[in-house]
Design an enzyme around this catalytic site. Structure first.
Site, mmCIF file in Angstrom:
data_model
loop_
_atom_site.group_PDB
_atom_site.id
_atom_site.type_symbol
_atom_site.label_atom_id
_atom_site.label_comp_id
_atom_site.label_asym_id
_atom_site.label_seq_id
_atom_site.Cartn_x
_atom_site.Cartn_y
_atom_site.Cartn_z
ATOM 1 N N SER A 269 0.823 -1.205 0.000
ATOM 2 C CA SER A 269 0.000 0.000 0.000
ATOM 3 C C SER A 269 0.857 1.254 0.000
ATOM 4 C CB SER A 269 -0.934 -0.002 1.204
ATOM 5 O OG SER A 269 -0.274 0.586 2.309
ATOM 6 N N LYS A 270 0.211 2.387 -0.281
ATOM 7 C CA LYS A 270 0.923 3.665 -0.331
ATOM 8 C C LYS A 270 1.497 4.040 1.023
ATOM 9 C CE LYS A 270 -2.590 6.024 -2.068
ATOM 10 N NZ LYS A 270 -3.403 7.068 -2.702
ATOM 11 N N ARG A 271 0.938 3.430 2.058
ATOM 12 C CA ARG A 271 1.365 3.745 3.418
ATOM 13 C C ARG A 271 2.104 2.565 4.038
ATOM 14 N NH1 ARG A 271 2.051 8.475 4.599
ATOM 15 N NH2 ARG A 271 0.436 9.959 4.149
ATOM 16 N N ASP A 272 2.970 1.949 3.259
ATOM 17 C CA ASP A 272 3.713 0.806 3.765
ATOM 18 C C ASP A 272 4.633 1.261 4.907
ATOM 19 O OD1 ASP A 272 4.430 -2.095 3.193
ATOM 20 O OD2 ASP A 272 6.392 -1.144 3.263
ATOM 21 N N PHE A 279 6.845 6.125 -3.361
ATOM 22 C CA PHE A 279 6.719 7.057 -4.486
ATOM 23 C C PHE A 279 8.110 7.441 -4.984
ATOM 24 C CE2 PHE A 279 2.665 7.340 -2.450
ATOM 25 C CZ PHE A 279 1.769 7.634 -3.462
#
Ligand code: GLU
Length: 520
Positions: A269-272, A279
């Site tokens: 996820s983007k919030r790993d 990114f």
């Protein structure tokens, strides 16, 4: 197909920052295009205006540039024969509507006037009847308000009154849809599982399903490489190509595997929480107010980032792991992309950066280190009353500390004693090694060093050993102590390389200070 020029597109939607999974899609498309001396195109799919995020397009362009994944046609990279490359601009020529009209005329698409309340009611009805996946399809459309159930007159009346409508694909009932995916082989899906996808929305904008097909046809795309999340829609896309009588123009499909969390448990996820960025560049989402750290700003080299990404789902079939972009182009093939999810490994990601760090010329590292160093020295300079280090000296430090670092921004902590003389000494080493002979020995080394004309690693090592021998001390007993006197810490780079770099005067001074300061 054989004679078709190889043309691939990266077609992101500017709905947020480009996640590293998106960069991988761009990379694989780029590698394949370059390998086959083809074209690589950047197309911006901005037909969903509700999800448009300011700055996302610029972010995508800057990210691709940083990675060295440069399209030869497309938004931000210069127009080619198929400009414009933004779908919102392409729409102005009426091109999407033209294709939708063709599908309506041939009976493969229809108008639907259902309001969102009516659609909701249908879904609830189906849920109550325990239909597993409620959808607008060959069965349910018969109870809805569309040009298949309404009379021609009624349809005309609704149209004339300006009633909002969408255009839907008429998916046949119970038909087998077969297609080939380069990575997955043959895929067979029954049309019962495919819904009557919206092709044109009520605002006149095409959906992804219609727009990408029209553009892939018009832009003569030969291969469409995209994320696995699009696999379920592929059967609908096959039907659209077929109904447009354009199957021969359809690009070959390749659906890339998901990128999974380290433990293989679900999608990354983007919030790993691994501490490794998700990114390519720092990203701030103005809409949500969320900020994300980028690979670039964290000190990763673009080559290392790209190399790591290439290995997420692809392997060369050999044990080689380090690839330059040119080598990737040479070695890449879509057949070697696997279909199982690719596990993201944060440690391996750092390892890749380390490999590139070690290979970088010291002069390049020094340039990167210089601004960090200047900041630090602003803080410490007054305190130590030192001289500004020369470029040659900084390069020397880089050479010695890079072996044990992953990032340039670790150099300061790894080699602080190259710039600031120690003010304290590793207590464990002192406790273990310092005895009544030590101060005398360290002083003797300092004296002996003063006599060396050509102060080098070899010379200083020889003199150090001779001094120990003369005093009847085994060098093994005093090596680490000697290091601590110079740097304050028990570990570090090659000892006499460090001695040479520090230089005779500094070394003598530090040894004399240590001999006077350190007490048993
Ligand atoms: N706009 C789509 C996306 O952002 C593109 C998918 C495709 O490459 O066809 O995922």
């Amino acid at each position: 197909m054989e004679n078709k020029r190889v043309r691939l597109r990266f077609a992101p939607s500017p709905t947020g920052g480009l996640h590293m999974g998106g960069v991988r899609t761009a990379l694989f498309s780029y590698l394949f295009a370059k390998k086959h001396s083809g074209d690589f195109i950047l197309r911006i799919e901005d037909t969903d205006q509700n999800r448009y995020v300011k700055g996302a397009e610029e972010y995508i362009i800057e990210s691709l540039k940083w990675c060295g994944i440069e399209p030869n046609e497309g938004v931000g990279f210069g127009d080619g024969p198929h400009a414009p490359y933004r779908q919102s601009e392409r729409k102005q020529s009426g091109i999407y509507k033209k294709y939708a009209d063709q599908l309506i005329a041939s009976g493969h698409a229809y108008y639907a006037f259902d309001t969102s309340e009516e659609l909701d009611a249908m879904r609830k009805r189906l849920e109550a009847a325990k239909v597993a996946a409620p959808q607008y399809n060959s069965v349910t459309r018969q109870n809805m308000r569309n040009s298949l159930t309404l009379s021609e007159d009624e349809v005309k009346k609704l149209m004339d009154a300006g009633t909002p409508y969408v255009v839907r694909l008429k998916v046949p009932r119970n038909e087998e849809i077969r297609f080939h995916d380069i990575i997955r082989g043959w895929v067979v899906v029954n049309s019962t599982q495919v819904d009557d996808k919206v092709l044109l929305k009520s605002d006149g904008m095409p959906t992804y399903h219609l727009a990408h097909i029209v553009d892939d046809i018009e832009m003569e795309i030969s291969h469409a490489v995209r994320g696995e999340e699009w696999l379920p829609s592929a059967p609908a896309h096959i039907l659209i190509y077929r109904y447009l009588e354009c199957e021969y123009k359809m690009p070959l499909l390749a659906h890339l595997p998901l990128i999974l969390k380290t433990d293989g448990n679900g999608k990354l996820s983007k919030r790993d929480k691994s501490g490794i960025p998700m990114f390519p560049l720092n990203w701030h989402d103005e809409r949500t107010g969320e900020s994300y750290v980028g690979y670039r700003e964290s000190g990763f080299f673009p080559e290392a980032f790209v190399n790591m990404l290439a290995m997420l789902g692809w392997n060369p079939g050999t044990t080689q792991e380090i690839f330059s972009m040119a080598e990737l182009i040479e070695a890449f093939s879509l057949e070697r992309v696997h279909k199982a999810g690719a596990k993201f490994d944060p440690e391996k990601t750092k390892w890749f950066n380390q490999q590139y760090l070690r290979k970088k010329p010291d002069s390049e590292l020094a340039e990167l280190f210089q601004p960090i160093l200047e900041e630090k020295l602003k803080v410490f300079f007054a305190a130590i009353n030192n001289q500004q280090p020369t470029t040659k000296y900084i390069e020397g430090v880089c050479r010695l500390v890079k072996e044990k670092s992953h990032f340039v921004n670790e150099f300061w902590n790894a080699g602080i004693y190259f710039f600031i003389a120690p003010t304290s000494y590793d207590a464990d080493v002192i406790k273990k090694r310092w005895n009544e002979q030590s101060a005398g020995f360290i002083k003797a080394v300092a004296e002996a060093f003063k006599t060396i004309a050509n102060f080098s690693a070899t010379e200083s090592e020889a003199v150090f050993k001779a001094t120990a021998e003369a005093k009847g001390i085994a060098t093994g007993q005093v090596m680490q102590l000697f290091r601590v006197c110079l740097s304050g810490v028990g570990g570090g780079p090659m000892l006499f390389e460090m001695v040479e770099l520090l230089g005779k005067d500094e070394v003598v001074k530090r040894l004399e200070t240590a001999a006077a300061k350190i007490k048993m």
